[in-house]
Motif scaffolding. Sequence first.
Motif, mmCIF file in Angstrom:
data_model
loop_
_atom_site.group_PDB
_atom_site.id
_atom_site.type_symbol
_atom_site.label_atom_id
_atom_site.label_comp_id
_atom_site.label_asym_id
_atom_site.label_seq_id
_atom_site.Cartn_x
_atom_site.Cartn_y
_atom_site.Cartn_z
ATOM 1 N N SER A 117 0.809 -1.227 0.000
ATOM 2 C CA SER A 117 0.000 0.000 0.000
ATOM 3 C C SER A 117 0.840 1.274 0.000
ATOM 4 N N ARG B 288 0.358 3.788 -2.974
ATOM 5 C CA ARG B 288 -0.969 4.404 -2.928
ATOM 6 C C ARG B 288 -1.026 5.481 -1.845
ATOM 7 N N ARG C 217 0.938 8.574 -2.990
ATOM 8 C CA ARG C 217 0.210 9.369 -3.978
ATOM 9 C C ARG C 217 -0.846 10.234 -3.304
#
Length: 320
Positions: A90, A93, A96
Motif C-alpha cells: 500500500s 498508494r 500518492r
Amino acid sequence: MKLQRVLQNASTFREVFDFGGREVAHWFPGHMAKGLRQMKASLRKVDCVIEIHDARISCDVGPNPLFQESLNIRPHLLILNKMDLADSSSQQRILRGLKKDGVRNVLFTSCVQHNDENLKKVVPLVTDMIGSGPRFHREEEWDFCLMVIGVPNVGKSSLINALRRIHLKKGRASKVGGEPGITRAVLNRIQICERPRMYLLDTPGVLPPKIESVETGMKLALCGTILDHLVGEDVMADYLLFTLNRLGQFSYVDKYSLGEPSDDIHDVLKRIAVKLGKTKRVRALTGVGDVTVMMPNYSAAAYDFIRAFRRGELGKVVLD
C-alpha cells in the motif's frame, strides 16, 4: 475446493458495518490539554516538527487541527511507523494520496526493528530540511531542536530511543508501552545525535478534541490509540472481523483453527474462547434449581482477538 468454499462464504459477508447509532468516543483528558499547551509554548525553540502516524491508518487520521498552523511554517517530516504490521504493497498508494495533500517529506519506518534502513535517513533528511530554511530566531545556536508529535501509541518514544541507539550507541531515554498515554508531559530535550548535535522533544500523544467519524474512531481504537473500554471491545472485535473479511485477510481462520472464514462475531468469539480455554462460571436457573454452568468468556476472547491483530498475528493490514 477449499478456496472455492472460502470465496462463496465471502460473497455473503457484510459490505457495510452497522455502528448501531454509536457516537464517537472522545478521549481528551486533562494531560492532553496540558501537553498541547506545553507543545505550543515550546515551538519557538523548535527547528523542525516530526509527525508520526500509524502506517495502518495513515490516510484516515490527519494532523491535529490545533497544530496545523505550526506544520505550515516549519519544516515538517511525516513518519509512517509500524510498517512491520502494515501491508507494504500500500506504500505507493499512500504516497500518492499524501502528495495530493502537499506532503512531500515522508518515511516509512519500523522503530522496533534494529535493522530498519529508513531510520538511518531521519537525521540526514531533517538536517537538509532545516538547512534549506530559516532557523526561527535561533540562528545563533548551532544545535538542532526537533519536536515529535502524534496521536497516542504510534511510536514517538520508540523513535527517539531508536535514533539514540543508531547515532549515540546509547540505550533508551524515553519510556515506551503498549497502551496509550505513557508519555504525559513535554520532556526536557533528549539528545539523539552528536554530529550534527541534535535534540528531540518527546511529547504526549494528543488526539483532536473532536474525532469527526465513528469509523475513524474505531480504527484509532483498534490500533491502540483510544482506550478500549471507551469504545467497547465487543464492537471493536466485530469491526475487526468485518475489516479482515472485507480485505480478504483470513489469517484469523488458521490462527484460531476455525476451519473457514465467518462473518458472525458471536460464533467466532465462542470458538476462540473454547480453543483458548477462556470460560467462566455462570449460575443458571433450571427446573431442578440453580446450577453452575461453564460458558464461553466472550470478553476475554474479544480481548485476545484484538491483541492478536495489534501484534501482527492476523496478517499485515492497512485499515484505510
